[in-house]
Motif scaffolding. Structure first.
Motif, short mmCIF file in Angstrom:
data_model
loop_
_atom_site.label_atom_id
_atom_site.label_comp_id
_atom_site.label_asym_id
_atom_site.label_seq_id
_atom_site.Cartn_x
_atom_site.Cartn_y
_atom_site.Cartn_z
N THR A 1 -2.58 11.18 -10.09
CA THR A 1 -2.84 12.05 -8.95
C THR A 1 -2.65 11.16 -7.72
O THR A 1 -2.49 9.93 -7.86
CB THR A 1 -4.29 12.56 -8.99
N ALA A 2 -2.69 11.73 -6.54
CA ALA A 2 -2.57 10.91 -5.33
C ALA A 2 -3.67 9.86 -5.27
O ALA A 2 -3.43 8.70 -4.91
CB ALA A 2 -2.59 11.80 -4.08
N GLU A 3 -4.88 10.24 -5.65
CA GLU A 3 -6.01 9.31 -5.65
C GLU A 3 -5.80 8.19 -6.67
O GLU A 3 -6.03 7.02 -6.38
CB GLU A 3 -7.30 10.06 -5.95
N ALA A 4 -5.34 8.55 -7.87
CA ALA A 4 -5.10 7.54 -8.90
C ALA A 4 -3.99 6.58 -8.47
O ALA A 4 -4.07 5.38 -8.74
CB ALA A 4 -4.72 8.22 -10.22
N ALA A 5 -2.98 7.10 -7.79
CA ALA A 5 -1.89 6.25 -7.31
C ALA A 5 -2.41 5.19 -6.35
O ALA A 5 -2.07 4.01 -6.46
CB ALA A 5 -0.82 7.10 -6.63
N GLU A 6 -3.26 5.60 -5.42
CA GLU A 6 -3.82 4.64 -4.47
C GLU A 6 -4.67 3.58 -5.19
O GLU A 6 -4.57 2.40 -4.88
CB GLU A 6 -4.65 5.37 -3.41
N THR A 7 -5.47 4.00 -6.16
CA THR A 7 -6.31 3.08 -6.92
C THR A 7 -5.45 2.09 -7.69
O THR A 7 -5.73 0.88 -7.71
CB THR A 7 -7.21 3.86 -7.89
N GLU A 8 -4.41 2.58 -8.36
CA GLU A 8 -3.54 1.71 -9.15
C GLU A 8 -2.82 0.69 -8.27
O GLU A 8 -2.70 -0.48 -8.64
CB GLU A 8 -2.52 2.53 -9.93
N ILE A 9 -2.34 1.11 -7.13
CA ILE A 9 -1.61 0.19 -6.24
C ILE A 9 -2.55 -0.90 -5.72
O ILE A 9 -2.18 -2.07 -5.66
CB ILE A 9 -0.92 0.95 -5.09
N THR B 1 0.81 -1.21 0.00
CA THR B 1 0.00 0.00 0.00
C THR B 1 0.84 1.26 0.00
O THR B 1 0.53 2.23 -0.70
CB THR B 1 -0.96 -0.01 1.21
N SER B 2 1.94 1.27 0.72
CA SER B 2 2.78 2.47 0.82
C SER B 2 3.46 2.84 -0.50
O SER B 2 3.99 3.94 -0.65
CB SER B 2 3.84 2.28 1.90
N ASP B 3 3.42 1.95 -1.50
CA ASP B 3 4.04 2.25 -2.79
C ASP B 3 3.31 3.34 -3.56
O ASP B 3 3.88 3.92 -4.48
CB ASP B 3 4.16 0.99 -3.63
N ALA B 4 2.07 3.62 -3.20
CA ALA B 4 1.35 4.71 -3.86
C ALA B 4 2.16 6.00 -3.70
O ALA B 4 2.38 6.73 -4.68
CB ALA B 4 -0.05 4.87 -3.28
N GLU B 5 2.62 6.26 -2.51
CA GLU B 5 3.42 7.47 -2.25
C GLU B 5 4.77 7.42 -2.95
O GLU B 5 5.25 8.42 -3.48
CB GLU B 5 3.62 7.63 -0.74
N LYS C 1 -5.01 -2.18 -7.28
CA LYS C 1 -5.16 -3.13 -8.38
C LYS C 1 -3.95 -4.05 -8.48
O LYS C 1 -4.06 -5.21 -8.88
CB LYS C 1 -5.32 -2.40 -9.71
N ARG C 2 -2.77 -3.54 -8.15
CA ARG C 2 -1.54 -4.30 -8.31
C ARG C 2 -1.24 -5.25 -7.15
O ARG C 2 -0.47 -6.19 -7.31
CB ARG C 2 -0.36 -3.35 -8.51
N LEU C 3 -1.80 -4.99 -6.00
CA LEU C 3 -1.50 -5.80 -4.81
C LEU C 3 -1.69 -7.31 -5.03
O LEU C 3 -0.84 -8.09 -4.61
CB LEU C 3 -2.33 -5.32 -3.61
N PRO C 4 -2.76 -7.75 -5.68
CA PRO C 4 -2.93 -9.21 -5.86
C PRO C 4 -2.12 -9.81 -7.00
O PRO C 4 -2.11 -11.02 -7.18
CB PRO C 4 -4.43 -9.36 -6.12
N ARG C 5 -1.42 -8.99 -7.76
CA ARG C 5 -0.67 -9.47 -8.92
C ARG C 5 0.70 -9.99 -8.48
O ARG C 5 1.72 -9.34 -8.67
CB ARG C 5 -0.55 -8.37 -9.97
N LEU D 1 5.67 -5.91 -9.99
CA LEU D 1 6.75 -5.76 -9.03
C LEU D 1 7.27 -4.32 -8.99
O LEU D 1 7.31 -3.63 -10.01
CB LEU D 1 7.92 -6.67 -9.42
N VAL D 2 7.67 -3.92 -7.81
CA VAL D 2 8.33 -2.63 -7.61
C VAL D 2 9.82 -2.86 -7.83
O VAL D 2 10.39 -3.86 -7.37
CB VAL D 2 8.06 -2.11 -6.18
N ILE D 3 10.45 -1.94 -8.54
CA ILE D 3 11.91 -1.98 -8.72
C ILE D 3 12.51 -1.09 -7.65
O ILE D 3 12.25 0.11 -7.61
CB ILE D 3 12.32 -1.48 -10.12
N GLU D 4 13.31 -1.69 -6.81
CA GLU D 4 13.90 -0.99 -5.68
C GLU D 4 15.40 -1.22 -5.69
O GLU D 4 15.85 -2.35 -5.91
CB GLU D 4 13.27 -1.58 -4.42
N THR D 5 16.17 -0.17 -5.50
CA THR D 5 17.62 -0.35 -5.43
C THR D 5 17.94 -1.16 -4.18
O THR D 5 17.26 -1.04 -3.16
CB THR D 5 18.38 0.99 -5.40
#
Length: 191
Positions: free
Chosen positions: A45-53, A20-24, A55-59, A71-75
């Motif tokens: 937008t901040a709202e769209a980011a939350e909605t998109e994340i 969930t925190s990946d929206a930010e 959707k991605r959580l179960p993937r 997947l999130v790409i993280e260094t």
């Protein structure tokens, strides 16, 4: 299909499921006009980011009900001396056509992290999973033809350009060209 053990790690990256925190964390990347220009969605937008994340959580893998891996790409720890690690983009793989032998790959990288081979490293890792873990026959990448950075990446990871579709996609008020790249499991073995 067997479930996939996550996160995937490379020499410099950690590819992990969304939380969930990946929206930010992803909002500053996906809200950029120069990034969103080539994506199917408008800048977040901040709202769209939350909605998109959400959707991605179960993937979390092709063997799940979602039939997708987001997947999130993280260094990796130690690459970013200040923060320890940071989110620099995302990458996805999803089954297409209702079957279990063909998938599409897509990626988004923070332009500030460009030029260091991070997207290449992430894409190679995900292709390794596609062909090695899931035993896929074919993976494609489709992109706006103006997105020269993504086209270069597709070529760099060994994908072959198979098509240039002229003015085939209506996107953000204009007709755009689409490039289609493909890789077969046999291409991967010889690359």
């Amino acid at each position: 299909m067997e479930s996939l053990e996550l996160p995937l790690t490379t020499e410099r990256l950690r590819l992990r499921p969304h939380r969930t925190s990946d929206a930010e964390a992803l909002l500053p990347i996906h809200s950029r006009e120069d990034v969103a220009r080539y994506l199917l969605k408008d800048p977040w937008t901040a709202e769209a980011a939350e909605t998109e994340i959400v959707k991605r959580l179960p993937r979390t893998g092709l063997a799940t009900e979602s039939r997708a891996l987001a997947l999130v790409i993280e260094t990796a720890e130690g690459l970013d001396a200040i923060a320890g690690s940071r989110v620099i983009g995302d990458i996805g793989l999803w089954l297409e056509d209702g079957g279990d032998q063909k998938a599409e790959i897509g990626w988004t990288l923070d332009p500030a992290a460009g030029g260091h081979g991070f997207a290449t490293e992430a894409a190679i890792a995900v292709l390794g999973v596609a062909f090695g873990h899931y035993g896929l026959h074919r993976v494609v990448a489709q992109m706006d033809a103006r997105n020269t950075a993504s086209a270069k990446l597709a070529r760099r990871i060994g994908m072959r350009q198979e098509a240039h579709l002229r003015k085939d996609w209506w996107s953000k008020g204009e007709w755009t060209d689409t490039l289609i790249f493909g890789m077969l499991s046999t291409d991967r073995q010889t690359a």
